[in-house]
Write a protein that holds these residues in place. Sequence first.
Motif, PDB file in Angstrom:
ATOM      1  N   ARG A   1       2.776  25.771  41.829  1.00  0.00           N
ATOM      2  CA  ARG A   1       3.472  24.516  42.094  1.00  0.00           C
ATOM      3  C   ARG A   1       2.709  23.385  41.399  1.00  0.00           C
ATOM      4  O   ARG A   1       1.512  23.211  41.623  1.00  0.00           O
ATOM      5  CB  ARG A   1       3.563  24.247  43.600  1.00  0.00           C
ATOM      6  CG  ARG A   1       4.553  25.168  44.307  1.00  0.00           C
ATOM      7  CD  ARG A   1       4.668  24.811  45.785  1.00  0.00           C
ATOM      8  NE  ARG A   1       5.059  23.431  45.995  1.00  0.00           N
ATOM      9  CZ  ARG A   1       6.301  22.974  45.942  1.00  0.00           C
ATOM     10  NH1 ARG A   1       7.288  23.798  45.655  1.00  0.00           N
ATOM     11  NH2 ARG A   1       6.580  21.696  46.160  1.00  0.00           N
ATOM     12  N   LEU A   2       3.425  22.637  40.575  1.00  0.00           N
ATOM     13  CA  LEU A   2       2.769  21.611  39.768  1.00  0.00           C
ATOM     14  C   LEU A   2       2.924  20.208  40.342  1.00  0.00           C
ATOM     15  O   LEU A   2       2.543  19.232  39.687  1.00  0.00           O
ATOM     16  CB  LEU A   2       3.298  21.664  38.333  1.00  0.00           C
ATOM     17  CG  LEU A   2       3.052  22.981  37.587  1.00  0.00           C
ATOM     18  CD1 LEU A   2       3.564  22.888  36.161  1.00  0.00           C
ATOM     19  CD2 LEU A   2       1.579  23.362  37.601  1.00  0.00           C
ATOM     20  N   SER A   3       3.459  20.100  41.566  1.00  0.00           N
ATOM     21  CA  SER A   3       3.574  18.784  42.195  1.00  0.00           C
ATOM     22  C   SER A   3       2.201  18.152  42.347  1.00  0.00           C
ATOM     23  O   SER A   3       1.275  18.777  42.883  1.00  0.00           O
ATOM     24  CB  SER A   3       4.226  18.908  43.577  1.00  0.00           C
ATOM     25  OG  SER A   3       5.508  19.480  43.484  1.00  0.00           O
ATOM     26  N   GLY A   4       2.054  16.932  41.867  1.00  0.00           N
ATOM     27  CA  GLY A   4       0.772  16.236  41.971  1.00  0.00           C
ATOM     28  C   GLY A   4      -0.186  16.519  40.836  1.00  0.00           C
ATOM     29  O   GLY A   4      -1.352  16.093  40.893  1.00  0.00           O
ATOM     30  N   LEU A   5       0.276  17.190  39.774  1.00  0.00           N
ATOM     31  CA  LEU A   5      -0.633  17.537  38.682  1.00  0.00           C
ATOM     32  C   LEU A   5      -1.225  16.301  38.013  1.00  0.00           C
ATOM     33  O   LEU A   5      -2.418  16.273  37.689  1.00  0.00           O
ATOM     34  CB  LEU A   5       0.100  18.401  37.646  1.00  0.00           C
ATOM     35  CG  LEU A   5      -0.698  18.788  36.404  1.00  0.00           C
ATOM     36  CD1 LEU A   5      -1.973  19.527  36.764  1.00  0.00           C
ATOM     37  CD2 LEU A   5       0.178  19.624  35.457  1.00  0.00           C
ATOM     38  N   SER A   6      -0.421  15.266  37.789  1.00  0.00           N
ATOM     39  CA  SER A   6      -0.960  14.074  37.128  1.00  0.00           C
ATOM     40  C   SER A   6      -2.023  13.396  37.988  1.00  0.00           C
ATOM     41  O   SER A   6      -3.005  12.847  37.473  1.00  0.00           O
ATOM     42  CB  SER A   6       0.154  13.081  36.793  1.00  0.00           C
ATOM     43  OG  SER A   6       0.764  12.576  37.959  1.00  0.00           O
ATOM     44  N   LEU A   7      -1.853  13.466  39.313  1.00  0.00           N
ATOM     45  CA  LEU A   7      -2.854  12.890  40.214  1.00  0.00           C
ATOM     46  C   LEU A   7      -4.131  13.714  40.177  1.00  0.00           C
ATOM     47  O   LEU A   7      -5.243  13.159  40.193  1.00  0.00           O
ATOM     48  CB  LEU A   7      -2.316  12.807  41.640  1.00  0.00           C
ATOM     49  CG  LEU A   7      -1.411  11.603  41.956  1.00  0.00           C
ATOM     50  CD1 LEU A   7      -0.080  11.697  41.219  1.00  0.00           C
ATOM     51  CD2 LEU A   7      -1.162  11.513  43.465  1.00  0.00           C
ATOM     52  N   ALA A   8      -3.992  15.036  40.133  1.00  0.00           N
ATOM     53  CA  ALA A   8      -5.168  15.904  40.048  1.00  0.00           C
ATOM     54  C   ALA A   8      -5.949  15.625  38.769  1.00  0.00           C
ATOM     55  O   ALA A   8      -7.187  15.558  38.779  1.00  0.00           O
ATOM     56  CB  ALA A   8      -4.737  17.371  40.105  1.00  0.00           C
ATOM     57  N   ALA A   9      -5.227  15.450  37.658  1.00  0.00           N
ATOM     58  CA  ALA A   9      -5.898  15.149  36.390  1.00  0.00           C
ATOM     59  C   ALA A   9      -6.602  13.804  36.459  1.00  0.00           C
ATOM     60  O   ALA A   9      -7.731  13.646  35.976  1.00  0.00           O
ATOM     61  CB  ALA A   9      -4.891  15.176  35.243  1.00  0.00           C
ATOM     62  N   GLY A  10      -5.945  12.807  37.061  1.00  0.00           N
ATOM     63  CA  GLY A  10      -6.571  11.502  37.206  1.00  0.00           C
ATOM     64  C   GLY A  10      -7.832  11.558  38.038  1.00  0.00           C
ATOM     65  O   GLY A  10      -8.846  10.909  37.720  1.00  0.00           O
ATOM     66  N   LEU A  11      -7.785  12.344  39.117  1.00  0.00           N
ATOM     67  CA  LEU A  11      -8.974  12.507  39.951  1.00  0.00           C
ATOM     68  C   LEU A  11     -10.112  13.137  39.154  1.00  0.00           C
ATOM     69  O   LEU A  11     -11.270  12.704  39.264  1.00  0.00           O
ATOM     70  CB  LEU A  11      -8.642  13.370  41.167  1.00  0.00           C
ATOM     71  CG  LEU A  11      -9.807  13.730  42.069  1.00  0.00           C
ATOM     72  CD1 LEU A  11     -10.447  12.488  42.687  1.00  0.00           C
ATOM     73  CD2 LEU A  11      -9.358  14.705  43.166  1.00  0.00           C
TER      74      LEU A  11
ATOM     75  N   GLY B   1      -3.158  23.916  45.250  1.00  0.00           N
ATOM     76  CA  GLY B   1      -2.245  22.791  45.153  1.00  0.00           C
ATOM     77  C   GLY B   1      -2.952  21.459  45.329  1.00  0.00           C
ATOM     78  O   GLY B   1      -4.167  21.379  45.524  1.00  0.00           O
ATOM     79  N   PHE B   2      -2.153  20.384  45.261  1.00  0.00           N
ATOM     80  CA  PHE B   2      -2.728  19.049  45.344  1.00  0.00           C
ATOM     81  C   PHE B   2      -3.286  18.736  46.720  1.00  0.00           C
ATOM     82  O   PHE B   2      -4.178  17.889  46.850  1.00  0.00           O
ATOM     83  CB  PHE B   2      -1.681  17.993  44.963  1.00  0.00           C
ATOM     84  CG  PHE B   2      -2.183  16.585  45.074  1.00  0.00           C
ATOM     85  CD1 PHE B   2      -3.112  16.090  44.169  1.00  0.00           C
ATOM     86  CD2 PHE B   2      -1.767  15.758  46.112  1.00  0.00           C
ATOM     87  CE1 PHE B   2      -3.613  14.800  44.286  1.00  0.00           C
ATOM     88  CE2 PHE B   2      -2.252  14.463  46.240  1.00  0.00           C
ATOM     89  CZ  PHE B   2      -3.180  13.982  45.326  1.00  0.00           C
ATOM     90  N   ALA B   3      -2.790  19.402  47.757  1.00  0.00           N
ATOM     91  CA  ALA B   3      -3.184  19.066  49.135  1.00  0.00           C
ATOM     92  C   ALA B   3      -4.701  19.069  49.315  1.00  0.00           C
ATOM     93  O   ALA B   3      -5.250  18.210  50.012  1.00  0.00           O
ATOM     94  CB  ALA B   3      -2.538  20.037  50.120  1.00  0.00           C
ATOM     95  N   VAL B   4      -5.381  20.005  48.659  1.00  0.00           N
ATOM     96  CA  VAL B   4      -6.826  20.102  48.833  1.00  0.00           C
ATOM     97  C   VAL B   4      -7.560  18.951  48.130  1.00  0.00           C
ATOM     98  O   VAL B   4      -8.727  18.672  48.430  1.00  0.00           O
ATOM     99  CB  VAL B   4      -7.332  21.471  48.321  1.00  0.00           C
ATOM    100  CG1 VAL B   4      -7.280  21.544  46.789  1.00  0.00           C
ATOM    101  CG2 VAL B   4      -8.733  21.774  48.824  1.00  0.00           C
ATOM    102  N   LEU B   5      -6.882  18.261  47.227  1.00  0.00           N
ATOM    103  CA  LEU B   5      -7.479  17.154  46.473  1.00  0.00           C
ATOM    104  C   LEU B   5      -7.059  15.788  47.007  1.00  0.00           C
ATOM    105  O   LEU B   5      -7.587  14.764  46.575  1.00  0.00           O
ATOM    106  CB  LEU B   5      -7.072  17.252  44.995  1.00  0.00           C
ATOM    107  CG  LEU B   5      -7.394  18.569  44.275  1.00  0.00           C
ATOM    108  CD1 LEU B   5      -6.701  18.614  42.932  1.00  0.00           C
ATOM    109  CD2 LEU B   5      -8.898  18.737  44.125  1.00  0.00           C
ATOM    110  N   ARG B   6      -6.126  15.782  47.930  1.00  0.00           N
ATOM    111  CA  ARG B   6      -5.506  14.534  48.365  1.00  0.00           C
ATOM    112  C   ARG B   6      -6.521  13.539  48.905  1.00  0.00           C
ATOM    113  O   ARG B   6      -6.489  12.348  48.559  1.00  0.00           O
ATOM    114  CB  ARG B   6      -4.447  14.805  49.424  1.00  0.00           C
ATOM    115  CG  ARG B   6      -3.804  13.538  49.990  1.00  0.00           C
ATOM    116  CD  ARG B   6      -2.805  13.846  51.089  1.00  0.00           C
ATOM    117  NE  ARG B   6      -2.263  12.629  51.670  1.00  0.00           N
ATOM    118  CZ  ARG B   6      -2.840  11.950  52.654  1.00  0.00           C
ATOM    119  NH1 ARG B   6      -3.984  12.397  53.191  1.00  0.00           N
ATOM    120  NH2 ARG B   6      -2.284  10.840  53.133  1.00  0.00           N
ATOM    121  N   ASP B   7      -7.432  13.965  49.778  1.00  0.00           N
ATOM    122  CA  ASP B   7      -8.380  13.030  50.390  1.00  0.00           C
ATOM    123  C   ASP B   7      -9.265  12.374  49.340  1.00  0.00           C
ATOM    124  O   ASP B   7      -9.554  11.170  49.428  1.00  0.00           O
ATOM    125  CB  ASP B   7      -9.238  13.742  51.442  1.00  0.00           C
ATOM    126  CG  ASP B   7      -8.457  14.069  52.712  1.00  0.00           C
ATOM    127  OD1 ASP B   7      -7.328  13.564  52.870  1.00  0.00           O
ATOM    128  OD2 ASP B   7      -8.988  14.846  53.540  1.00  0.00           O
TER     129      ASP B   7
END
Length: 263
Positions: free
Chosen positions: A89-99, A200-206
């Motif tokens: 699942r690629l939802s949030g990929l741009s946010l993960a890259a930004g992080l 997924g992005f959930a683990v990176l959200r915080d």
Amino acid sequence: MSDRTDQELARLKAQLGPVAARFDADLLETCPSTSSLLLDRAAAGAPSGAVLWALEQTAGRGRRGRAWVARPEASLTFSLLWRFQPGTRLSGLSLAAGLAVAQALEGLGARGIALKWPNDIWLDGRKLGGILIELHQSGARTAAVIGIGLNLAPPAPGDVLDQPVAGLSESSAVSTDPVVALAAVLASLATTLDLFERQGFAVLRDAWQARHALQDQPVRLVDDSGEAEGLCRGVDAEGALMLERDGLLVRVLGGDVSLRRRG
């Protein structure tokens, strides 16, 4: 390939150290767009971890049709090809890259780094860099071309800008050497994208939320259908923006949407 590009690629490999084997980097003196060229290479079967770096980019692309032009010695512009396993699942990929970019710059000593949904890196309230992700499908696997542009130096006198812009040299970073910055960002991307693929992005959200530039601030969303205003309440586990309007939370997905501070 010129002597200069040979030397820079050798420096990059040395700077990457043990993770160098995960990347296949190519350096061009100048090109229109690293992402366009890398998309072509992806279609031709380029491996995951392929990197295309340009000293000068003349027709780079940003979101909503904006241009991203790199000046030699003042910018770092590159694209990374990353192939994901089927079903990722690629939802949030741009946010993960930004992080990943933010954490890399912080690792170099930069302070005041923040993230603006969905793909901007800020330094002390000004735009330091941006990310554009384009997807390529090959059978059951999806490849992402992650285009990244970072300002190493502040804008030059006479530059025409549509927003306040910063350069990494204005931060407390220990180096603005493009090779050092590129190696740090690539290493951080490898770690972050591995984690993103597994969980997924959930683990990176915080971690993303901790750097959120517009948390709880009044904002304006602009897309092709019009504008909407509200309070920015962060992102959910899939990277969607949560906009509070009249006491209700509205979930805003990524795409051709621009988020701006209201006021």
